[in-house]
Design a protein around this motif. Sequence first.
Motif, PDB file in Angstrom:
ATOM      1  N   GLY A  46      42.999 128.196  34.028  1.00 19.57           N
ATOM      2  CA  GLY A  46      42.424 127.129  33.393  1.00 19.57           C
ATOM      3  C   GLY A  46      42.332 125.741  34.333  1.00 19.57           C
ATOM      4  N   ILE A  47      42.447 125.965  35.647  1.00 18.94           N
ATOM      5  CA  ILE A  47      42.797 124.628  36.354  1.00 18.94           C
ATOM      6  C   ILE A  47      41.473 125.059  37.598  1.00 18.94           C
ATOM      7  N   SER A  50      42.624 124.308  41.858  1.00 16.05           N
ATOM      8  CA  SER A  50      43.982 124.073  41.772  1.00 16.05           C
ATOM      9  C   SER A  50      44.634 123.563  43.302  1.00 16.05           C
ATOM     10  N   PHE A 119      43.859 116.212  31.376  1.00 14.33           N
ATOM     11  CA  PHE A 119      42.880 117.412  31.302  1.00 14.33           C
ATOM     12  C   PHE A 119      41.717 117.195  31.924  1.00 14.33           C
ATOM     13  N   LEU A 122      42.597 117.947  35.444  1.00  6.89           N
ATOM     14  CA  LEU A 122      42.601 119.092  35.903  1.00  6.89           C
ATOM     15  C   LEU A 122      41.076 119.952  35.787  1.00  6.89           C
ATOM     16  N   THR A 124      40.195 121.098  32.893  1.00  8.47           N
ATOM     17  CA  THR A 124      40.436 122.328  32.008  1.00  8.47           C
ATOM     18  C   THR A 124      39.236 122.150  31.038  1.00  8.47           C
ATOM     19  N   ARG A 125      39.019 123.471  30.550  1.00  6.91           N
ATOM     20  CA  ARG A 125      38.076 123.269  29.424  1.00  6.91           C
ATOM     21  C   ARG A 125      38.577 124.174  27.915  1.00  6.91           C
ATOM     22  N   ALA A 181      44.006 125.481  24.196  1.00 10.34           N
ATOM     23  CA  ALA A 181      44.123 125.490  25.759  1.00 10.34           C
ATOM     24  C   ALA A 181      43.393 126.848  26.070  1.00 10.34           C
ATOM     25  N   PHE A 185      46.663 129.185  30.393  1.00  9.69           N
ATOM     26  CA  PHE A 185      46.973 127.957  30.823  1.00  9.69           C
ATOM     27  C   PHE A 185      48.338 127.477  30.331  1.00  9.69           C
TER      28      PHE A 185
END
Length: 208
Positions: A46-47, A50, A119, A122, A124-125, A181, A185
Amino acid sequence: LRYTFHSLKQARTFTASVVVTLALGVGVATAAFSVLNWLFLRPLPGIPDSDRLAVVRFQDTVLAGSPRSAVLTRNQVADIARDLSNVTGLAGFTQVALTASTSDTAFPVDAEFVMPSYFRILGTRPQAGRLLVDEDDASGAPSGVAVIGDEIWSHIYHRDTAVVGKSFRLNTETFTVVGVAPPGFGGVSGPRAAALWVPSQTFPKVLR
């Protein structure tokens, strides 16, 4: 090869111990690499990107040099962000083990109190609903909101597609689910390290 196998057959105890030692060595090496790969080498779920992420932890030194985690104020995080001109963003977070409860059940949860930029930095979606935004963390926000992890969505809400808008309690405070999330994640600490995210301004309410 014939001579070697004949020799090994004659010394069966020695052969067995060698085979067992080799099997244990290969097994331990494989297990160690699997753990290393899971924790450090593969991208965090989820990142995106990273590998460009850095996590900085602060400690106080107390009681004859014993370190303990230090909690920074929002103003201190803002001061640090102003001094870090070579980073694209900075967000504060802290993780706490708590008890969450719905009308049916209570369950232990590792929750992260995060600043709204968390978020966004990061990348993240969510897989359902939305993530936290600036308004959720504003002083005097009308109600607590939360993003739940895939595991809570599966085990507590049974992947109910109408989970957004449902309520639960953290200690004595009520929160409303606004999003889920992505699978696996767990925040910046690794897969499934955290299972729930709430705005940082709710920290003193939850942990009075």
